[in-house]
Design a protein around this motif. Structure first.
Motif, PDB file in Angstrom:
ATOM      1  N   TYR A  72       0.799  -1.231   0.000  1.00  0.00           N
ATOM      2  CA  TYR A  72       0.000   0.000   0.000  1.00  0.00           C
ATOM      3  C   TYR A  72       0.831   1.280   0.000  1.00  0.00           C
ATOM      4  N   GLY A  73       2.137   1.148   0.022  1.00  0.00           N
ATOM      5  CA  GLY A  73       2.987   2.336   0.057  1.00  0.00           C
ATOM      6  C   GLY A  73       2.901   3.090   1.384  1.00  0.00           C
ATOM      7  N   LEU A  74       2.573   2.377   2.470  1.00  0.00           N
ATOM      8  CA  LEU A  74       2.412   3.003   3.782  1.00  0.00           C
ATOM      9  C   LEU A  74       3.758   3.187   4.480  1.00  0.00           C
ATOM     10  N   VAL A  75       3.941   4.355   5.097  1.00  0.00           N
ATOM     11  CA  VAL A  75       5.158   4.667   5.844  1.00  0.00           C
ATOM     12  C   VAL A  75       4.825   4.635   7.339  1.00  0.00           C
ATOM     13  N   PRO A  76       5.567   3.840   8.147  1.00  0.00           N
ATOM     14  CA  PRO A  76       5.260   3.759   9.581  1.00  0.00           C
ATOM     15  C   PRO A  76       5.838   4.945  10.362  1.00  0.00           C
ATOM     16  N   LEU A  77       5.037   5.447  11.306  1.00  0.00           N
ATOM     17  CA  LEU A  77       5.509   6.422  12.285  1.00  0.00           C
ATOM     18  C   LEU A  77       5.745   5.658  13.579  1.00  0.00           C
ATOM     19  N   LEU A  78       7.008   5.480  13.937  1.00  0.00           N
ATOM     20  CA  LEU A  78       7.364   4.706  15.134  1.00  0.00           C
ATOM     21  C   LEU A  78       7.315   5.646  16.339  1.00  0.00           C
ATOM     22  N   ILE A  79       6.344   5.415  17.207  1.00  0.00           N
ATOM     23  CA  ILE A  79       6.045   6.392  18.270  1.00  0.00           C
ATOM     24  C   ILE A  79       6.345   5.800  19.640  1.00  0.00           C
ATOM     25  N   PRO A  80       7.370   6.326  20.339  1.00  0.00           N
ATOM     26  CA  PRO A  80       7.616   5.893  21.723  1.00  0.00           C
ATOM     27  C   PRO A  80       6.635   6.582  22.674  1.00  0.00           C
ATOM     28  N   MET A  81       5.998   5.798  23.518  1.00  0.00           N
ATOM     29  CA  MET A  81       5.087   6.348  24.532  1.00  0.00           C
ATOM     30  C   MET A  81       5.778   6.448  25.885  1.00  0.00           C
ATOM     31  N   HIS A  82       6.923   5.790  26.011  1.00  0.00           N
ATOM     32  CA  HIS A  82       7.707   5.772  27.249  1.00  0.00           C
ATOM     33  C   HIS A  82       9.159   5.648  26.846  1.00  0.00           C
ATOM     34  N   LEU A  83      10.051   6.134  27.675  1.00  0.00           N
ATOM     35  CA  LEU A  83      11.482   6.078  27.347  1.00  0.00           C
ATOM     36  C   LEU A  83      11.947   4.667  27.034  1.00  0.00           C
ATOM     37  N   MET A  84      11.372   3.692  27.755  1.00  0.00           N
ATOM     38  CA  MET A  84      11.826   2.319  27.546  1.00  0.00           C
ATOM     39  C   MET A  84      11.417   1.768  26.174  1.00  0.00           C
ATOM     40  N   ASP A  85      10.512   2.467  25.479  1.00  0.00           N
ATOM     41  CA  ASP A  85      10.078   1.987  24.168  1.00  0.00           C
ATOM     42  C   ASP A  85      11.113   2.238  23.079  1.00  0.00           C
ATOM     43  N   MET A  86      12.039   3.154  23.326  1.00  0.00           N
ATOM     44  CA  MET A  86      12.980   3.546  22.273  1.00  0.00           C
ATOM     45  C   MET A  86      13.805   2.363  21.775  1.00  0.00           C
ATOM     46  N   ALA A  87      14.233   1.502  22.685  1.00  0.00           N
ATOM     47  CA  ALA A  87      15.113   0.396  22.287  1.00  0.00           C
ATOM     48  C   ALA A  87      14.409  -0.561  21.328  1.00  0.00           C
ATOM     49  N   ILE A  88      13.187  -0.978  21.640  1.00  0.00           N
ATOM     50  CA  ILE A  88      12.497  -1.943  20.777  1.00  0.00           C
ATOM     51  C   ILE A  88      12.113  -1.304  19.442  1.00  0.00           C
ATOM     52  N   LEU A  89      11.822  -0.010  19.448  1.00  0.00           N
ATOM     53  CA  LEU A  89      11.509   0.659  18.191  1.00  0.00           C
ATOM     54  C   LEU A  89      12.752   0.765  17.306  1.00  0.00           C
ATOM     55  N   ARG A  90      13.904   1.005  17.923  1.00  0.00           N
ATOM     56  CA  ARG A  90      15.145   1.051  17.139  1.00  0.00           C
ATOM     57  C   ARG A  90      15.462  -0.325  16.550  1.00  0.00           C
ATOM     58  N   GLU A  91      15.251  -1.388  17.342  1.00  0.00           N
ATOM     59  CA  GLU A  91      15.486  -2.747  16.838  1.00  0.00           C
ATOM     60  C   GLU A  91      14.562  -3.051  15.669  1.00  0.00           C
ATOM     61  N   THR A  92      13.346  -2.618  15.763  1.00  0.00           N
ATOM     62  CA  THR A  92      12.399  -2.827  14.663  1.00  0.00           C
ATOM     63  C   THR A  92      12.835  -2.035  13.437  1.00  0.00           C
ATOM     64  N   ALA A  93      13.277  -0.783  13.646  1.00  0.00           N
ATOM     65  CA  ALA A  93      13.684   0.068  12.531  1.00  0.00           C
ATOM     66  C   ALA A  93      14.838  -0.550  11.737  1.00  0.00           C
ATOM     67  N   LYS A  94      15.743  -1.245  12.422  1.00  0.00           N
ATOM     68  CA  LYS A  94      16.884  -1.877  11.738  1.00  0.00           C
ATOM     69  C   LYS A  94      16.431  -2.915  10.720  1.00  0.00           C
ATOM     70  N   ARG A  95      15.233  -3.478  10.933  1.00  0.00           N
ATOM     71  CA  ARG A  95      14.742  -4.560  10.076  1.00  0.00           C
ATOM     72  C   ARG A  95      13.792  -4.063   8.990  1.00  0.00           C
ATOM     73  N   ILE A  96      13.514  -2.762   8.999  1.00  0.00           N
ATOM     74  CA  ILE A  96      12.609  -2.196   8.005  1.00  0.00           C
ATOM     75  C   ILE A  96      13.401  -1.884   6.736  1.00  0.00           C
ATOM     76  N   THR A  97      12.882  -2.356   5.608  1.00  0.00           N
ATOM     77  CA  THR A  97      13.620  -2.192   4.344  1.00  0.00           C
ATOM     78  C   THR A  97      13.278  -0.892   3.622  1.00  0.00           C
ATOM     79  N   GLY A  98      12.144  -0.293   3.959  1.00  0.00           N
ATOM     80  CA  GLY A  98      11.731   0.929   3.281  1.00  0.00           C
ATOM     81  C   GLY A  98      11.810   2.143   4.197  1.00  0.00           C
ATOM     82  N   GLU A  99      10.964   3.128   3.901  1.00  0.00           N
ATOM     83  CA  GLU A  99      10.945   4.362   4.683  1.00  0.00           C
ATOM     84  C   GLU A  99      10.279   4.138   6.048  1.00  0.00           C
ATOM     85  N   TYR A 100      10.691   4.921   7.003  1.00  0.00           N
ATOM     86  CA  TYR A 100      10.020   4.975   8.314  1.00  0.00           C
ATOM     87  C   TYR A 100      10.407   6.301   8.969  1.00  0.00           C
ATOM     88  N   LEU A 101       9.658   6.684   9.963  1.00  0.00           N
ATOM     89  CA  LEU A 101       9.989   7.878  10.748  1.00  0.00           C
ATOM     90  C   LEU A 101       9.905   7.500  12.216  1.00  0.00           C
TER      91      LEU A 101
END
Length: 740
Positions: free
Chosen positions: A594-623
């Motif tokens: 669908y050409g969708l771009v994910p907005l990775l949103i931390p709701m708590h400081l501890m969320d940053m690590a898992i979002l970064r790990e996910t971002a490493k595996r994303i092949t396209g655009e993300y924010l």
């Protein structure tokens, strides 16, 4: 507003009349109770008034055994103010001060330096003790402007001293017996005589000896005067002796204490006050109601009532010759006396009505509470939650509850418990203390009236037992300290351990009101066996937040030609081992399909690590948002999305509140409960994530043109529920909650 008035209980005469009038006037507008310490005349008669009264009986004057019961009574009944009248009540207030953190007001009805004159030891001990007690009070009300100035001149803080005049009550003078009938009680022959009267307790400060010396001057010059003295007291013997020494004993009638004082006033022709000190005496008020010409010494606030030569006559304090001349003037000029009596009543009714006393007193109460709240000495609400932990959802809860309460009552004073008090105060404009400092929490509980548990899932043992123990302990401590307790849009459970279930049940049983954010929490509470009747289904408080109150942060640049969706993740010990890989796979699929771009949103400081790990595996655009933003900024970012995939509960609540379709990543039953509550269908379990099902949910949302309308309808339904909890909180502040 709830105010506890305190008085000894043995007062009579002017003091009783003044306080009775005040109580009756205030009871029309606010919630008042009068507490007495002896079963004297005042206490016996106040029970006949339509005013709540209570007795805290002292065994002797300085009996302090009542302090504990009295302080508990004040806390548990949620009084805003304690208002003392008289020396004994001042002393009790001084003893109460360490135990109750509500403002203490005293009305100064007389010059406290002259209150105890019958015995030297009373003058030495009680006068000094009362002077000390007065200095510990927070605010002061003089019963005349003169007394207000007197207190300021003696060093009392001008900003804490007010004045309220005693009220003139015309209806009190409706019942009295005819003059002849009253005089017949004492075998008085008044033919050809002018009757000059004085009434009040026989005390040195009341100047009855001055009155007698003036009577002596008059009797030396004329035979047409009789002098009536109504009252009783320790000075009576000395006064009778003085009358004999002056040779006027046959001209003086001691009537004793007169219950129907207006019959006495009706019988006399001239009303006299010879006091050495006065505040704003009822004897002149009562004389005014009967239109009697008044002669008085110029002391205290009397000149505010008697305007010399217009509404009566004033003479210098202690000058019995001037007093005699003024009395004889009215004897010789009864027409002028009648005019002055008429003008005195008109002046008193215009300036010193019950309505003005009522209005001024309540105005003072409000001013006092505003001062105390600005100085952070009293609070309406102590707000408890998981605040100050850099968690967007919990901080949104805090802001939502504050705003909801302030919509209901703009001047509400709130104290928030927070891990980061300085930040909470700065960000949300409420006073805040450290939630882990239980000594400070307990100290401030004395200053609050209502404990509100602000949303969240505090009573659960999934994360740990510590959270449940902390919050249930606060419930018990708050109730012990006399606060009402409300759970405000809370989630309950899961609780697995039997002892934790027992702790939660005991805490919920004693709460004054419990609102639960989802049906599953309600069922869980019912299955626990909680019998509290005040448990209701509500909604998460965040639903009350206004959509569109924030804007996208400047550092986040969104391309209008792109389609976005929001993704919220959190670390969780029970996430399946391949959780991040599967989430990244779903992200890559949404981009390809669908050409969708994910907005990775931390709701708590501890969320940053898992979002970064996910971002490493994303092949396209993300924010990836670089930090945890305020909830309204996160909502502004989410508003640019087609839908939200959320693991954090409040990410899903933000989305639903804005009418965005949601997919729930269920790590905790509360997520599944919320999905069910909004009648959504898309959810997957994070402990065994079904990737094909998750991709199918993305397909279903993208293929459904009515997806937004469906969730928006549910959001509107729940938003309507969100205002009720704030209304209940305000009702709890005003009185015990009633299910009606």
């Amino acid at each position: 507003m709830k105010v506890l008035h305190m008085i000894s209980g043995g007062d009579k005469g002017g003091a009783k009349t003044a306080v009775f009038a005040l109580l009756l006037a205030l009871d029309e507008k606010i919630d008042i109770t009068i507490a007495c310490f002896t079963e004297g005349v005042f206490y016996q008669e106040v029970q006949d008034l339509p005013v709540e009264s209570i007795l805290f009986k002292q065994k002797f004057r300085n009996d302090l055994s009542i302090i504990r019961r009295l302080s508990r009574y004040i806390r548990r009944n949620g009084f805003d103010i304690v208002h003392a009248h008289g020396a004994r009540a001042n002393f009790i207030s001084m003893m109460l001060k360490p135990f109750v953190k509500v403002p203490l007001i005293t009305t100064v009805h007389s010059d406290y330096r002259l209150d105890f004159t019958d015995k030297w030891y009373k003058k030495f001990f009680y006068t000094n003790l009362n002077a000390i007690a007065l200095r510990t009070m927070d605010y002061f009300i003089g019963v005349s402007e003169n007394f207000r100035r007197m207190l300021i001149e003696r060093g009392f803080d001008e900003g804490r001293v007010f004045s309220v005049h005693n009220a003139v009550e015309p209806q009190r003078a409706r019942s009295f017996c005819p003059k002849a009938e009253f005089l017949a009680r004492f075998d008085i022959d008044s033919r050809g005589k002018t009757l000059i009267g004085i009434f009040g307790r026989f005390d040195y400060v009341k100047g009855h000896d001055i009155f007698l010396r003036a009577a002596g001057e008059i009797c030396a010059k004329r035979e047409d005067a009789l002098f009536l003295m109504a009252g009783e007291g320790f000075e009576e013997g000395n006064l009778r002796k003085l009358a004999r020494q002056l040779g006027i004993a046959d001209k003086i009638i001691f009537t004793g204490f007169v219950e129907d004082i207006f019959s006495f006033i009706n019988a006399i022709d001239i009303n006299v006050c010879a006091s050495r000190s006065e505040s704003f005496p009822y004897m002149l008020h009562e004389g005014a109601l009967m239109k009697k010409p008044a002669v008085s010494t110029d002391v205290g606030g009397i000149s505010e009532l008697i305007i010399h030569g217009e509404t009566g006559t004033l003479v210098p304090e202690g000058d019995y010759r001037k007093l005699a001349e003024a009395i004889m003037y009215y004897m010789d000029n009864p027409g002028i006396g009648a005019v002055h009596g008429e003008k005195l009543l008109a002046h008193a009714e215009e300036r010193y009505s019950k309505e003005k006393m009522q209005e001024k007193s309540i105005e003072i109460y409000h001013a006092v509470l505003r001062k105390e709240k600005r100085a952070h000495r009293v609070f309406d609400v102590m707000l408890s939650g998981y605040f100050g932990h850099a968690n967007s959802g919990d901080d949104a809860l805090l802001d939502a509850i504050i705003k909801s309460l302030r919509r209901e009552r703009a001047d509400i004073s709130i104290l928030a418990l927070s891990r980061n008090p300085a930040e909470t105060t700065r960000e949300y404009g409420v006073f805040s203390i450290n939630r882990f400092n239980l000594f400070s929490v307990r100290r401030y509980m004395k200053r609050a009236r209502l404990m509100v548990y602000g949303g969240g899932s505090h009573m659960q043992d999934v994360t740990s037992t510590r959270s449940l123990v902390y919050y249930t302990f606060l419930v018990h401590m708050a109730k012990h300290m006399g606060l009402r307790v409300m759970l405000y849009g809370n989630g309950i459970g899961p609780i697995s351990k039997a002892r934790n279930i027992a702790k939660a049940r005991q805490a919920l049983e004693i709460c004054d009101y419990v609102s639960l954010r989802d049906p599953e929490s309600l069922r869980f509470v019912q299955n626990m066996g909680v019998r509290n009747p005040n448990i209701y289904l509500s909604v998460d408080p965040v639903f009350s937040l206004a959509v569109g109150s924030g804007s996208v942060p400047e550092e986040i640049v969104l391309d209008k030609d792109r389609q976005y969706y929001a993704l919220s993740l959190r670390p969780w010990q029970y996430n399946e081992p391949g959780f991040v890989d599967k989430i990244a796979d779903m992200v890559n699929y949404a981009a390809q399909a669908y050409g969708l771009v994910p907005l990775l949103i931390p709701m708590h400081l501890m969320d940053m690590a898992i979002l970064r790990e996910t971002a490493k595996r994303i092949t396209g655009e993300y924010l990836l948002l670089p930090r945890v933003y305020r909830y309204n900024e996160i909502m502004a970012v989410m508003a640019e999305s087609r839908f939200v995939v959320g693991m954090r509960l409040h990410a899903l609540i933000y989305a639903a509140g804005m009418g965005l379709p949601i997919i729930g990543l269920v790590y905790d039953p509360k997520v599944a409960n919320f999905i069910a509550y909004v009648n959504a269908v898309h959810q997957v379990d994070t402990s065994a994530l079904d990737l094909p099902a998750l991709k199918g949910m993305v397909d279903a949302i993208m293929a459904d043109p009515a997806a937004r309308e469906k969730i928006a309808a549910q959001s509107q339904r729940l938003r309507a529920l969100s205002s009720r909890d704030a209304q209940v909180a305000i009702a709890l502040l005003e009185g015990p909650w009633a299910t009606s």
